[in-house]
Write a protein that holds these residues in place. Structure first.
Motif, short mmCIF file in Angstrom:
data_model
loop_
_atom_site.label_atom_id
_atom_site.label_comp_id
_atom_site.label_asym_id
_atom_site.label_seq_id
_atom_site.Cartn_x
_atom_site.Cartn_y
_atom_site.Cartn_z
N PRO A 80 0.82 -1.22 0.00
CA PRO A 80 0.00 0.00 0.00
C PRO A 80 0.85 1.27 0.00
CG PRO A 80 -0.80 -1.53 1.67
CD PRO A 80 0.49 -2.08 1.14
N LEU A 81 1.97 1.25 0.71
CA LEU A 81 2.86 2.42 0.73
C LEU A 81 3.50 2.64 -0.63
CD1 LEU A 81 4.58 1.86 4.19
CD2 LEU A 81 2.92 3.63 3.61
N ARG A 82 3.82 1.56 -1.32
CA ARG A 82 4.37 1.69 -2.67
C ARG A 82 3.32 2.27 -3.62
NH1 ARG A 82 3.99 -0.03 -7.30
NH2 ARG A 82 2.52 -1.67 -6.79
N ARG A 83 2.09 1.75 -3.55
CA ARG A 83 1.01 2.25 -4.41
C ARG A 83 0.73 3.73 -4.17
NH1 ARG A 83 -1.71 -2.55 -2.98
NH2 ARG A 83 -3.08 -1.33 -1.65
N GLN A 84 0.87 4.17 -2.92
CA GLN A 84 0.61 5.57 -2.57
C GLN A 84 1.81 6.48 -2.87
OE1 GLN A 84 -0.33 5.01 1.54
NE2 GLN A 84 -2.36 4.18 1.12
N GLY A 85 2.90 5.90 -3.33
CA GLY A 85 4.07 6.68 -3.70
C GLY A 85 4.98 7.04 -2.54
N HIS A 86 4.86 6.34 -1.40
CA HIS A 86 5.68 6.62 -0.23
C HIS A 86 7.04 5.92 -0.27
CE1 HIS A 86 2.48 8.83 1.60
NE2 HIS A 86 1.69 7.78 1.67
N LEU A 87 7.16 4.90 -1.11
CA LEU A 87 8.41 4.18 -1.23
C LEU A 87 8.52 3.58 -2.62
CD1 LEU A 87 7.99 0.80 -1.05
CD2 LEU A 87 7.28 1.47 1.23
N THR A 88 9.73 3.22 -2.96
CA THR A 88 9.97 2.50 -4.21
C THR A 88 10.65 1.19 -3.90
OG1 THR A 88 12.13 3.54 -4.57
CG2 THR A 88 10.23 4.63 -5.57
N LEU A 89 10.43 0.23 -4.77
CA LEU A 89 11.12 -1.05 -4.73
C LEU A 89 11.81 -1.19 -6.09
CD1 LEU A 89 8.36 -3.35 -3.18
CD2 LEU A 89 10.42 -2.51 -2.06
N ARG A 90 13.11 -1.42 -6.08
CA ARG A 90 13.84 -1.56 -7.34
C ARG A 90 14.91 -2.62 -7.17
NH1 ARG A 90 18.73 0.84 -6.62
NH2 ARG A 90 18.87 2.48 -5.08
N ALA A 91 15.40 -3.10 -8.29
CA ALA A 91 16.46 -4.11 -8.27
C ALA A 91 17.76 -3.46 -7.81
CB ALA A 91 16.63 -4.71 -9.66
N GLY A 92 18.53 -4.21 -7.05
CA GLY A 92 19.85 -3.76 -6.63
C GLY A 92 20.88 -4.13 -7.68
N ARG A 93 22.16 -3.99 -7.33
CA ARG A 93 23.23 -4.38 -8.26
C ARG A 93 23.06 -5.83 -8.67
NH1 ARG A 93 28.57 -1.75 -5.51
NH2 ARG A 93 27.89 0.41 -5.74
N ASP A 94 22.83 -6.65 -7.67
CA ASP A 94 22.50 -8.06 -7.92
C ASP A 94 21.00 -8.08 -8.18
OD1 ASP A 94 21.68 -10.71 -7.70
OD2 ASP A 94 23.05 -11.16 -6.05
N ARG A 95 20.58 -8.44 -9.36
CA ARG A 95 19.17 -8.38 -9.77
C ARG A 95 18.25 -9.20 -8.87
NH1 ARG A 95 18.49 -3.98 -12.36
NH2 ARG A 95 19.23 -3.86 -14.47
N ARG A 96 18.81 -10.14 -8.13
CA ARG A 96 17.99 -10.95 -7.22
C ARG A 96 17.62 -10.19 -5.96
NH1 ARG A 96 22.17 -15.66 -6.69
NH2 ARG A 96 23.38 -13.76 -6.57
N VAL A 97 18.31 -9.08 -5.70
CA VAL A 97 18.08 -8.28 -4.50
C VAL A 97 17.20 -7.09 -4.84
CG1 VAL A 97 19.20 -6.86 -2.74
CG2 VAL A 97 20.30 -8.96 -3.53
N ARG A 98 16.11 -6.94 -4.09
CA ARG A 98 15.25 -5.77 -4.27
C ARG A 98 15.55 -4.78 -3.15
NH1 ARG A 98 9.12 -7.50 -5.04
NH2 ARG A 98 9.37 -7.26 -2.83
N LEU A 99 15.69 -3.51 -3.52
CA LEU A 99 15.96 -2.44 -2.56
C LEU A 99 14.70 -1.62 -2.32
CD1 LEU A 99 19.38 -1.13 -3.93
CD2 LEU A 99 19.01 -2.65 -1.97
N ALA A 100 14.42 -1.36 -1.07
CA ALA A 100 13.30 -0.48 -0.70
C ALA A 100 13.89 0.88 -0.32
CB ALA A 100 12.54 -1.07 0.48
N THR A 101 13.24 1.95 -0.79
CA THR A 101 13.71 3.31 -0.54
C THR A 101 12.51 4.22 -0.29
OG1 THR A 101 15.50 2.91 -2.12
CG2 THR A 101 15.12 5.20 -1.47
N ILE A 102 12.60 5.07 0.73
CA ILE A 102 11.54 6.05 0.97
C ILE A 102 11.63 7.13 -0.12
CG2 ILE A 102 12.94 7.44 2.56
CD1 ILE A 102 10.32 7.86 4.22
N THR A 103 10.49 7.64 -0.54
CA THR A 103 10.44 8.70 -1.55
C THR A 103 10.26 10.06 -0.88
OG1 THR A 103 8.04 8.56 -1.74
CG2 THR A 103 9.35 7.13 -3.23
N ALA A 104 10.34 11.12 -1.68
CA ALA A 104 10.09 12.47 -1.16
C ALA A 104 8.67 12.55 -0.59
CB ALA A 104 10.29 13.51 -2.26
N ARG A 105 7.72 11.95 -1.26
CA ARG A 105 6.34 11.93 -0.75
C ARG A 105 6.27 11.20 0.60
NH1 ARG A 105 0.86 10.42 -4.00
NH2 ARG A 105 -0.52 10.78 -2.23
#
Length: 160
Positions: A80-105
């Motif tokens: 729900p936080l991702r859908r609302q734009g509060h965080l992003t989930l993206r691939a890390g250097r190793d594509r098997r690793v997903r990184l979570a990051t807080i957004t400006a929103r």
């Protein structure tokens, strides 16, 4: 059919650590949810945003460890936080690793939520008294550690 021992039933109903901790957790969570409602955040969500703000981009698995959650629960809480734009989930250097990051929103929402969180926190700590709250907090940390120790002992016993 045999009936359970009434004394054992009474003991569980009044002294069960799990029952009492969960009852308190539900009540405290409901308080924080009510107070945080104007921001659109729930108590579980503010803790996720705080963890992301503190950690910076963090592997999903590590975030689950930091928060003491299993990955399925974390996914359910992050989505729900991702859908609302509060965080992003993206691939890390190793594509098997997903990184979570807080957004400006997410930071803006967290900033708006902090005074409300402080209000709920003061209600709990003020009601208990600061010294008592510090004791309860340490006791809860110890309780979590004991539960973790029991979990470790159970898994060790399964290996034997």
């Amino acid at each position: 059919m045999p009936r359970p021992d009434p004394a054992a039933v009474r003991a569980i109903a009044t002294h069960c650590a799990c029952l009492n901790v969960r009852r308190a957790a539900r009540a405290v969570t409901a308080l924080y949810d009510r107070v945080l409602a104007p921001t659109g955040l729930r108590a579980t969500q503010i803790t996720l945003l705080v963890a992301l703000e503190r950690a910076g981009p963090i592997p999903f698995t590590r975030l689950a460890e930091v928060l003491g959650m299993d990955r399925t629960t974390l996914t359910r809480n992050l989505e729900p936080l991702r859908r609302q734009g509060h965080l992003t989930l993206r691939a890390g250097r190793d594509r098997r690793v997903r990184l979570a990051t807080i957004t400006a929103r997410g930071r803006r929402t967290l900033t708006a939520a902090i005074p409300l969180w402080e209000q709920a926190q003061r209600r709990i700590t003020g009601g208990l008294g600061r010294g008592r709250w510090n004791t309860v907090r340490r006791d809860l940390q110890r309780l979590a550690g004991l539960a973790g120790e029991a979990e470790n002992l159970e898994s060790e016993g399964a290996d034997s």
